[in-house]
Write a protein that holds these residues in place. Structure first.
Motif, PDB file in Angstrom:
ATOM      1  N   PHE A   1       0.837  -1.197   0.000  1.00  7.86           N
ATOM      2  CA  PHE A   1       0.000   0.000   0.000  1.00  7.86           C
ATOM      3  C   PHE A   1       0.870   1.245   0.000  1.00  7.86           C
ATOM      4  CE2 PHE A   1      -2.306  -3.307   2.309  1.00  7.86           C
ATOM      5  CZ  PHE A   1      -3.432  -3.396   1.519  1.00  7.86           C
ATOM      6  N   ILE A   2       0.410   2.218  -0.718  1.00  6.72           N
ATOM      7  CA  ILE A   2       1.086   3.501  -0.677  1.00  6.72           C
ATOM      8  C   ILE A   2       0.498   4.254   0.501  1.00  6.72           C
ATOM      9  CG2 ILE A   2       1.450   5.705  -1.860  1.00  6.72           C
ATOM     10  CD1 ILE A   2       1.136   4.151  -4.497  1.00  6.72           C
ATOM     11  N   THR A   3       1.340   4.570   1.442  1.00  7.66           N
ATOM     12  CA  THR A   3       0.837   5.285   2.614  1.00  7.66           C
ATOM     13  C   THR A   3       0.727   6.766   2.282  1.00  7.66           C
ATOM     14  OG1 THR A   3       3.075   5.476   3.464  1.00  7.66           O
ATOM     15  CG2 THR A   3       1.764   3.660   4.310  1.00  7.66           C
ATOM     16  N   PRO A   4      -0.455   7.344   2.518  1.00 11.33           N
ATOM     17  CA  PRO A   4      -0.614   8.760   2.188  1.00 11.33           C
ATOM     18  C   PRO A   4       0.224   9.633   3.112  1.00 11.33           C
ATOM     19  CG  PRO A   4      -2.543   7.944   3.374  1.00 11.33           C
ATOM     20  CD  PRO A   4      -1.632   6.772   3.135  1.00 11.33           C
ATOM     21  N   GLU A   5       0.717  10.715   2.524  1.00 11.01           N
ATOM     22  CA  GLU A   5       1.456  11.667   3.346  1.00 11.01           C
ATOM     23  C   GLU A   5       0.491  12.343   4.297  1.00 11.01           C
ATOM     24  OE1 GLU A   5       3.820  14.431   1.187  1.00 11.01           O
ATOM     25  OE2 GLU A   5       4.440  12.921  -0.253  1.00 11.01           O
ATOM     26  N   LYS A   6       0.965  12.629   5.478  1.00 10.31           N
ATOM     27  CA  LYS A   6       0.134  13.314   6.471  1.00 10.31           C
ATOM     28  C   LYS A   6       0.023  14.775   6.088  1.00 10.31           C
ATOM     29  CE  LYS A   6      -1.433  11.741  10.428  1.00 10.31           C
ATOM     30  NZ  LYS A   6      -2.794  11.419  10.602  1.00 10.31           N
ATOM     31  N   GLU A   7      -1.221  15.211   5.830  1.00 11.85           N
ATOM     32  CA  GLU A   7      -1.440  16.619   5.532  1.00 11.85           C
ATOM     33  C   GLU A   7      -1.629  17.373   6.836  1.00 11.85           C
ATOM     34  OE1 GLU A   7      -3.863  17.512   1.729  1.00 11.85           O
ATOM     35  OE2 GLU A   7      -4.823  15.806   2.715  1.00 11.85           O
ATOM     36  N   ALA A   8      -1.098  18.572   6.877  1.00 13.01           N
ATOM     37  CA  ALA A   8      -1.289  19.405   8.058  1.00 13.01           C
ATOM     38  C   ALA A   8      -2.734  19.878   8.094  1.00 13.01           C
ATOM     39  CB  ALA A   8      -0.347  20.604   8.010  1.00 13.01           C
ATOM     40  N   ASN A   9      -3.324  19.867   9.269  1.00 10.93           N
ATOM     41  CA  ASN A   9      -4.691  20.347   9.428  1.00 10.93           C
ATOM     42  C   ASN A   9      -4.736  21.855   9.235  1.00 10.93           C
ATOM     43  OD1 ASN A   9      -5.733  17.832   9.893  1.00 10.93           O
ATOM     44  ND2 ASN A   9      -5.758  18.021  12.106  1.00 10.93           N
ATOM     45  N   GLU A  10      -5.820  22.304   8.625  1.00  9.57           N
ATOM     46  CA  GLU A  10      -6.030  23.721   8.378  1.00  9.57           C
ATOM     47  C   GLU A  10      -7.353  24.136   8.997  1.00  9.57           C
ATOM     48  OE1 GLU A  10      -6.191  24.195   4.154  1.00  9.57           O
ATOM     49  OE2 GLU A  10      -4.037  23.946   3.895  1.00  9.57           O
ATOM     50  N   THR A  11      -7.436  25.398   9.397  1.00  8.73           N
ATOM     51  CA  THR A  11      -8.711  25.951   9.841  1.00  8.73           C
ATOM     52  C   THR A  11      -9.380  26.576   8.632  1.00  8.73           C
ATOM     53  OG1 THR A  11      -7.869  26.363  12.054  1.00  8.73           O
ATOM     54  CG2 THR A  11      -9.827  27.587  11.399  1.00  8.73           C
ATOM     55  N   ARG A  12     -10.644  26.213   8.398  1.00  7.10           N
ATOM     56  CA  ARG A  12     -11.382  26.704   7.240  1.00  7.10           C
ATOM     57  C   ARG A  12     -12.703  27.317   7.678  1.00  7.10           C
ATOM     58  NH1 ARG A  12     -10.347  23.352   3.089  1.00  7.10           N
ATOM     59  NH2 ARG A  12      -8.859  23.985   1.614  1.00  7.10           N
ATOM     60  N   THR A  13     -13.104  28.391   7.022  1.00  3.79           N
ATOM     61  CA  THR A  13     -14.396  29.028   7.246  1.00  3.79           C
ATOM     62  C   THR A  13     -15.241  28.811   6.000  1.00  3.79           C
ATOM     63  OG1 THR A  13     -13.364  30.711   8.639  1.00  3.79           O
ATOM     64  CG2 THR A  13     -15.572  31.187   7.808  1.00  3.79           C
TER      65      THR A  13
ATOM     66  N   GLY B   1      -9.269  20.633   9.768  1.00  3.66           N
ATOM     67  CA  GLY B   1      -9.041  19.279   9.284  1.00  3.66           C
ATOM     68  C   GLY B   1      -8.081  19.249   8.123  1.00  3.66           C
ATOM     69  N   ALA B   2      -7.877  18.038   7.616  1.00  2.00           N
ATOM     70  CA  ALA B   2      -7.001  17.838   6.461  1.00  2.00           C
ATOM     71  C   ALA B   2      -7.659  18.462   5.239  1.00  2.00           C
ATOM     72  CB  ALA B   2      -6.762  16.346   6.240  1.00  2.00           C
ATOM     73  N   PRO B   3      -6.903  19.177   4.423  1.00  2.00           N
ATOM     74  CA  PRO B   3      -7.481  19.869   3.268  1.00  2.00           C
ATOM     75  C   PRO B   3      -8.287  18.966   2.339  1.00  2.00           C
ATOM     76  CG  PRO B   3      -5.232  20.610   3.618  1.00  2.00           C
ATOM     77  CD  PRO B   3      -5.471  19.465   4.573  1.00  2.00           C
ATOM     78  N   HIS B   4      -7.790  17.749   2.079  1.00  2.00           N
ATOM     79  CA  HIS B   4      -8.517  16.890   1.143  1.00  2.00           C
ATOM     80  C   HIS B   4      -9.859  16.442   1.716  1.00  2.00           C
ATOM     81  CE1 HIS B   4      -6.830  13.569   3.540  1.00  2.00           C
ATOM     82  NE2 HIS B   4      -7.758  12.818   2.997  1.00  2.00           N
ATOM     83  N   VAL B   5      -9.953  16.258   3.010  1.00  2.00           N
ATOM     84  CA  VAL B   5     -11.220  15.857   3.626  1.00  2.00           C
ATOM     85  C   VAL B   5     -12.203  17.029   3.616  1.00  2.00           C
ATOM     86  CG1 VAL B   5     -12.333  15.007   5.733  1.00  2.00           C
ATOM     87  CG2 VAL B   5     -10.121  14.085   5.033  1.00  2.00           C
ATOM     88  N   ILE B   6     -11.711  18.231   3.865  1.00  2.00           N
ATOM     89  CA  ILE B   6     -12.588  19.407   3.821  1.00  2.00           C
ATOM     90  C   ILE B   6     -13.091  19.629   2.402  1.00  2.00           C
ATOM     91  CG2 ILE B   6     -12.708  21.906   4.174  1.00  2.00           C
ATOM     92  CD1 ILE B   6     -10.867  21.506   6.597  1.00  2.00           C
TER      93      ILE B   6
END
Length: 190
Positions: free
Chosen positions: A13-25, A74-79
């Protein structure tokens, strides 16, 4: 017998890189009808994301439209996935990520404001210091007695955080905050 050597699980499996959490409005324009807020918020809780701030109000009475402003982290891709899913809910008209409108230099950061009401109880020097600091932060005294003050303060959430932290050692009893209200800069609306 020789046992075949198993490669480590990570080899498959390719392990995804950990994205830094961001605050989003996020600003979400919805039909003002029962159950819409629960559906919108359900997307966040379904993904295990906390909502740091939530404000909801009818903004266009004639069209029965409400605006939901959500601050989450949260992680940008999840947001981005949350935004896409929000766009597909039937009573949602538009989803705007206010933190993504601006340029890299922050010229177009959203205008964010919040209201806080704080009760501070104290006597003597602590009472005088609380009044002095309230003046520095431009907080209004909206109730007082010989034992307490109630302050009203509006501004950016970071300003309110600082005021709450400063009042803590001076006898902070209670805090009530409205949540973030935000608009994008410029002449265009949502």
């Amino acid at each position: 017998m020789n046992q075949p050597v198993q490669p480590p699980a990570s080899a498959y499996f390719i392990t995804p890189e950990k994205e830094a959490n961001e605050t989003r409005t996020l600003a979400v324009l919805v039909d003002n009808e029962p159950g819409v807020l629960a559906r919108v918020i359900g997307l966040f809780s379904g993904r295990g994301y906390n909502i740091e701030s939530l404000t909801v109000s009818e903004t266009e009475h004639e069209k029965h439209l409400s605006r939901i402003t959500v601050v989450t982290r949260g992680a940008p891709h999840v947001i981005e996935q949350l935004k896409s899913q929000l766009d597909r809910i039937v009573p949602v008209h538009r989803v705007v990520d206010l933190t993504r409108i601006g340029g890299a230099n922050g010229d177009n950061d959203p205008i964010e404001r919040e209201l806080a009401i704080l009760k501070v109880a104290g006597q003597g020097d602590k009472r005088v210091e609380a009044l002095r600091l309230a003046d520095v932060f431009r907080a209004k005294v909206i109730d007082s007695s010989i034992e307490h003050f109630v302050f009203e303060l509006t501004g950016r959430p970071s300003k309110l955080d600082k005021f709450v932290a400063i009042m803590q050692p001076l006898g902070l009893v209670e805090v009530c905050r409205t949540g973030v209200a935000a608009l994008s800069r410029g002449k265009d609306g949502m």
